[in-house]
Scaffold this active site. Structure first.
Site, PDB file in Angstrom:
ATOM      1  N   ASP A   9       0.871  -1.185   0.000  1.00 51.14           N
ATOM      2  CA  ASP A   9       0.000   0.000   0.000  1.00 51.14           C
ATOM      3  C   ASP A   9       0.904   1.229   0.000  1.00 51.14           C
ATOM      4  O   ASP A   9       2.117   1.124   0.203  1.00 51.14           O
ATOM      5  CB  ASP A   9      -0.896   0.001   1.255  1.00 51.14           C
ATOM      6  CG  ASP A   9      -1.776   1.242   1.342  1.00 51.14           C
ATOM      7  OD1 ASP A   9      -2.386   1.629   0.337  1.00 51.14           O
ATOM      8  OD2 ASP A   9      -1.852   1.860   2.427  1.00 51.14           O
ATOM      9  N   SER A  10       0.282   2.408  -0.159  1.00 45.11           N
ATOM     10  CA  SER A  10       1.047   3.654  -0.106  1.00 45.11           C
ATOM     11  C   SER A  10       1.492   3.980   1.318  1.00 45.11           C
ATOM     12  O   SER A  10       2.343   4.828   1.519  1.00 45.11           O
ATOM     13  CB  SER A  10       0.177   4.791  -0.627  1.00 45.11           C
ATOM     14  OG  SER A  10      -0.970   4.911   0.190  1.00 45.11           O
ATOM     15  N   CYS A  72      -4.270  -1.423  -1.979  1.00 43.13           N
ATOM     16  CA  CYS A  72      -4.426   0.020  -2.169  1.00 43.13           C
ATOM     17  C   CYS A  72      -5.391   0.181  -3.327  1.00 43.13           C
ATOM     18  O   CYS A  72      -5.149  -0.350  -4.422  1.00 43.13           O
ATOM     19  CB  CYS A  72      -3.063   0.620  -2.509  1.00 43.13           C
ATOM     20  SG  CYS A  72      -3.105   2.343  -3.011  1.00 43.13           S
ATOM     21  N   GLU A 151      -3.139   8.836   8.557  1.00 44.77           N
ATOM     22  CA  GLU A 151      -1.678   8.722   8.708  1.00 44.77           C
ATOM     23  C   GLU A 151      -1.204   9.476   9.954  1.00 44.77           C
ATOM     24  O   GLU A 151      -0.215   9.120  10.567  1.00 44.77           O
ATOM     25  CB  GLU A 151      -0.954   9.244   7.447  1.00 44.77           C
ATOM     26  CG  GLU A 151      -1.159   8.379   6.208  1.00 44.77           C
ATOM     27  CD  GLU A 151      -0.253   7.131   6.131  1.00 44.77           C
ATOM     28  OE1 GLU A 151       0.869   7.170   6.652  1.00 44.77           O
ATOM     29  OE2 GLU A 151      -0.705   6.119   5.555  1.00 44.77           O
ATOM     30  N   CYS A 183     -10.953   3.024  -0.084  1.00 45.87           N
ATOM     31  CA  CYS A 183      -9.548   3.354   0.170  1.00 45.87           C
ATOM     32  C   CYS A 183      -9.205   2.569   1.420  1.00 45.87           C
ATOM     33  O   CYS A 183      -9.972   2.590   2.398  1.00 45.87           O
ATOM     34  CB  CYS A 183      -9.380   4.858   0.400  1.00 45.87           C
ATOM     35  SG  CYS A 183      -7.744   5.304   1.030  1.00 45.87           S
ATOM     36  N   HIS A 185      -7.308   3.008   3.734  1.00 49.89           N
ATOM     37  CA  HIS A 185      -7.146   3.789   4.969  1.00 49.89           C
ATOM     38  C   HIS A 185      -8.489   3.996   5.692  1.00 49.89           C
ATOM     39  O   HIS A 185      -8.523   4.176   6.902  1.00 49.89           O
ATOM     40  CB  HIS A 185      -6.578   5.173   4.662  1.00 49.89           C
ATOM     41  CG  HIS A 185      -5.101   5.203   4.402  1.00 49.89           C
ATOM     42  ND1 HIS A 185      -4.538   4.657   3.285  1.00 49.89           N
ATOM     43  CD2 HIS A 185      -4.081   5.721   5.127  1.00 49.89           C
ATOM     44  CE1 HIS A 185      -3.213   4.851   3.320  1.00 49.89           C
ATOM     45  NE2 HIS A 185      -2.927   5.496   4.426  1.00 49.89           N
TER      46      HIS A 185
HETATM   47  N1  DGL Z   1      -4.766   3.470   0.855  1.00 49.75           N
HETATM   48  C1  DGL Z   1      -4.725   3.838  -0.499  1.00 49.75           C
HETATM   49  C2  DGL Z   1      -6.000   3.504  -1.243  1.00 49.75           C
HETATM   50  O1  DGL Z   1      -6.615   2.530  -0.897  1.00 49.75           O
HETATM   51  C3  DGL Z   1      -4.115   5.116  -0.923  1.00 49.75           C
HETATM   52  C4  DGL Z   1      -4.212   6.300  -0.109  1.00 49.75           C
HETATM   53  C5  DGL Z   1      -3.299   7.334  -0.672  1.00 49.75           C
HETATM   54  O2  DGL Z   1      -2.099   7.064  -0.679  1.00 49.75           O
HETATM   55  O3  DGL Z   1      -3.759   8.374  -1.137  1.00 49.75           O
HETATM   56  O4  DGL Z   1      -6.369   4.157  -2.189  1.00 49.75           O
END
Ligand code: DGL
Length: 267
Positions: A9-10, A72, A151, A183, A185
């Site tokens: 993931d990012s 991600c 984050e 997402c 997150h």
């Molecule tokens: N967690 C990631 C997603 O599912 C990316 C969040 C990001 O880096 O902007 O899209």
């Protein structure tokens, strides 16, 4: 096959998927990479996300992974097809499983999708959902401030509740009964989202369905780990080890002892 599964993931968001994989596939070894130096991906172009994803895949390949989970949504939306076409191991993303779950859970046919700017702009959830059921109305909305809030660890905070209210008002207006957390997150702030949307709205976390698809795929290809020993989990990030460890400890069912830095630009 006891080679690990690579998950990336990012940043820390993919840990929501890791946690579900640990639950549904407790015998599997895992290697996680979080691109904490270059997060967020959600506001970046397709070329950049593709370049970053390819570097991560090259790194994961050095760990002899037997499959890759793109945990991600942004990278799944912008890079999965190209990556999967270049690899000889299975690659799965989180978008298709999430779309399937949304279609299965909605009763009113009004589905909401929230995600990063790039994921929403790609229209990928819309396409997959309407491919499965063309009668469904999809309301999508980018929520760019959610990733930095997560984050920063502001999971239970008035600021997060405020932003949730601003972004999700439209979902109430359209009376969605199923809201895809598009997402990885976002499940980390699902309490705040549920407080605003109310308990009647079903929050779809694609992590569950992704882990389920992964299990089905590995079973079908006879690639499940049959070793009975304790699974090995390895964590790598591109920056901020201490912050990552304390975060991961809150999200995962196991204590994260070591996390190593990787110079991902060199891959
Ligand atoms: N967690 C990631 C997603 O599912 C990316 C969040 C990001 O880096 O902007 O899209």
């Amino acid at each position: 096959m006891n080679n690990p599964i690579g998950v990336f993931d990012s940043g820390v968001g993919g840990l929501t998927v890791v946690s579900e994989i640990m639950r549904q596939l407790p015998g599997e070894n895992l290697v996680y990479f979080g691109d904490t130096a270059r997060v967020p991906y959600g506001s970046k172009s397709k070329n950049t996300v593709l370049k970053y994803s390819k570097q991560i895949v090259r790194f994961l390949k050095t760990k002899n992974v037997k499959a890759i989970v793109i945990a991600c949504n942004t990278a799944s939306a912008l890079a999965l097809d190209e990556i999967a076409a270049q690899l000889d191991i299975p690659v799965i993303g989180v978008v298709k499983p999430g779309a399937k779950m949304a279609v299965e859970t909605t009763k009113t046919g009004n589905v909401g999708v929230i995600g990063t700017e790039s994921t929403i702009k790609s229209g990928i959830y819309n396409d997959y959902i309407r491919e499965l059921n063309a009668d469904i109305t999809v309301v999508s909305k980018p929520c760019p401030l959610f990733v930095p809030l997560v984050e920063e660890g502001l999971l239970e905070d008035r600021v997060t509740d405020d932003i949730v209210g601003r972004y999700l008002r439209v979902m109430k207006e359209y009376k969605v009964d199923s809201l895809v957390l598009g997402c990885t997150h976002y499940p980390l702030i699902s309490n705040a989202i549920e407080r605003f949307m109310g308990k009647k709205v079903n929050l779809v976390n694609p992590a569950f369905e992704t882990a389920k698809s992964l299990k089905e795929l590995l079973t079908e290809k006879e690639m499940l780990n049959t070793d009975k020993g304790k699974p090995r989990y390895e964590y790598y990030v591109s920056d901020g080890v201490d912050k990552f460890i304390s975060f991961a400890d809150n999200v995962l069912p196991y204590h994260v002892t070591t996390t190593q830095i990787v110079d991902i630009e060199s891959y």
